[in-house]
Design an enzyme around this catalytic site. Structure first.
Site, PDB file in Angstrom:
ATOM      1  N   CYS A 192      31.276  81.400  57.203  1.00 33.51           N
ATOM      2  CA  CYS A 192      32.655  81.538  57.626  1.00 33.51           C
ATOM      3  C   CYS A 192      32.848  82.980  57.672  1.00 33.51           C
ATOM      4  O   CYS A 192      33.909  83.299  58.359  1.00 33.51           O
ATOM      5  CB  CYS A 192      33.589  80.509  56.830  1.00 33.51           C
ATOM      6  SG  CYS A 192      32.941  78.982  57.089  1.00 33.51           S
TER       7      CYS A 192
ATOM      8  N   GLU B 132      36.756  76.799  58.092  1.00 37.87           N
ATOM      9  CA  GLU B 132      37.172  77.840  58.830  1.00 37.87           C
ATOM     10  C   GLU B 132      36.544  77.725  60.310  1.00 37.87           C
ATOM     11  O   GLU B 132      36.912  78.224  61.322  1.00 37.87           O
ATOM     12  CB  GLU B 132      36.567  79.108  58.449  1.00 37.87           C
ATOM     13  CG  GLU B 132      37.543  79.414  56.973  1.00 37.87           C
ATOM     14  CD  GLU B 132      36.774  78.814  55.879  1.00 37.87           C
ATOM     15  OE1 GLU B 132      36.774  79.104  54.664  1.00 37.87           O
ATOM     16  OE2 GLU B 132      35.772  77.963  55.908  1.00 37.87           O
TER      17      GLU B 132
ATOM     18  N   SER C   1      37.886  80.192  48.926  1.00 32.24           N
ATOM     19  CA  SER C   1      37.041  81.587  49.649  1.00 32.24           C
ATOM     20  C   SER C   1      36.010  81.242  50.563  1.00 32.24           C
ATOM     21  O   SER C   1      35.303  80.311  50.212  1.00 32.24           O
ATOM     22  CB  SER C   1      36.458  82.201  48.253  1.00 32.24           C
ATOM     23  OG  SER C   1      35.958  83.279  48.573  1.00 32.24           O
TER      24      SER C   1
ATOM     25  N   CYS D 253      32.729  81.249  52.686  1.00 29.25           N
ATOM     26  CA  CYS D 253      31.385  81.314  52.503  1.00 29.25           C
ATOM     27  C   CYS D 253      30.791  82.512  53.227  1.00 29.25           C
ATOM     28  O   CYS D 253      31.518  83.153  54.243  1.00 29.25           O
ATOM     29  CB  CYS D 253      30.668  79.962  52.345  1.00 29.25           C
ATOM     30  SG  CYS D 253      30.496  79.457  54.318  1.00 29.25           S
TER      31      CYS D 253
ATOM     32  N   ASN E 149      36.916  70.727  56.574  1.00 26.43           N
ATOM     33  CA  ASN E 149      35.649  70.616  56.535  1.00 26.43           C
ATOM     34  C   ASN E 149      35.350  69.361  56.971  1.00 26.43           C
ATOM     35  O   ASN E 149      35.827  68.359  56.624  1.00 26.43           O
ATOM     36  CB  ASN E 149      35.114  70.589  55.045  1.00 26.43           C
ATOM     37  CG  ASN E 149      33.725  70.772  54.748  1.00 26.43           C
ATOM     38  OD1 ASN E 149      32.972  69.893  55.233  1.00 26.43           O
ATOM     39  ND2 ASN E 149      33.212  71.904  54.369  1.00 26.43           N
TER      40      ASN E 149
ATOM     41  N   ASP F 151      26.924  71.252  50.412  1.00 29.48           N
ATOM     42  CA  ASP F 151      28.009  72.160  51.045  1.00 29.48           C
ATOM     43  C   ASP F 151      27.835  73.634  51.075  1.00 29.48           C
ATOM     44  O   ASP F 151      27.718  74.247  51.984  1.00 29.48           O
ATOM     45  CB  ASP F 151      29.499  71.613  51.066  1.00 29.48           C
ATOM     46  CG  ASP F 151      30.151  72.106  52.127  1.00 29.48           C
ATOM     47  OD1 ASP F 151      30.126  71.645  53.326  1.00 29.48           O
ATOM     48  OD2 ASP F 151      31.389  73.002  52.010  1.00 29.48           O
TER      49      ASP F 151
ATOM     50  N   HIS G 278      32.142  73.710  58.482  1.00 26.48           N
ATOM     51  CA  HIS G 278      33.088  74.146  57.321  1.00 26.48           C
ATOM     52  C   HIS G 278      34.682  74.312  57.949  1.00 26.48           C
ATOM     53  O   HIS G 278      34.808  74.281  59.120  1.00 26.48           O
ATOM     54  CB  HIS G 278      32.795  75.539  56.804  1.00 26.48           C
ATOM     55  CG  HIS G 278      31.458  75.344  55.785  1.00 26.48           C
ATOM     56  ND1 HIS G 278      31.094  76.583  54.973  1.00 26.48           N
ATOM     57  CD2 HIS G 278      30.446  74.218  55.565  1.00 26.48           C
ATOM     58  CE1 HIS G 278      30.140  76.005  54.383  1.00 26.48           C
ATOM     59  NE2 HIS G 278      29.870  74.633  54.622  1.00 26.48           N
TER      60      HIS G 278
END
Length: 152
Positions: free
Chosen positions: A89, A59, A84, A86, A46, A149, A57
């Site tokens: 992503c 990912e 996990s 979002c 991130n 975020d 982010h």
């Protein structure tokens, strides 16, 4: 089916290392790696704070750092994330038809895992204690930044 286990593997360890790097840079401690044929082809963390970005982010950074790949490459890949993914992503995971997501933890934040799984993606939750600890400590110390975020 969403798989759950407690464990660590070298790819999750690489994602955790990315999370640590992000935290050391003053950012949010979430990391990700993209694996194709047992090789890490992309790493990211991130970088919203560091780059003043609305979308970086872990990912998204990981996918960007992997560079342009073919559809066939994505379809035999696995993306690892310490947290996990979002909705944003998860959307990228679905767009590129990445068939498997390995999640370090989903206790501090749970993205749309069930939806992703309903779209045919295998989701494995590892419930890794270090991932939980990184996020718990960060959220307690930085609640306003964390809310920003995740769009709260």
């Amino acid at each position: 089916m969403i798989w759950e286990s407690v464990g660590m593997d070298r790819y999750l360890e690489a994602a955790i290392e990315q999370a640590r790097i992000g935290f050391s840079e003053g950012g949010i401690p979430i990391g990700s790696v993209l694996v194709i044929d047992n090789e890490i082809v992309g790493r990211g963390h991130n970088r919203r704070v560091q780059r003043g970005s609305a979308i970086l982010h872990a990912e998204m950074d990981c996918l960007e750092n992997a560079g342009r790949l073919t559809a066939a490459d994505y379809r035999r890949s696995v993306i690892y994330s310490t947290l996990s993914p979002c909705s944003m992503c998860s959307g990228a995971i679905l767009l590129y038809r990445i068939p498997k997501v390995v999640v370090g933890e989903n206790q501090t934040f749970k993205g749309p895992q069930e939806y992703v799984q309903q779209q045919g993606v295998s989701v494995e939750i590892l419930n890794n204690p270090e991932c939980v600890q990184l996020m718990t400590q960060f959220i307690e110390a930085n609640p306003t930044l964390w809310d920003e975020d995740i769009g709260e």
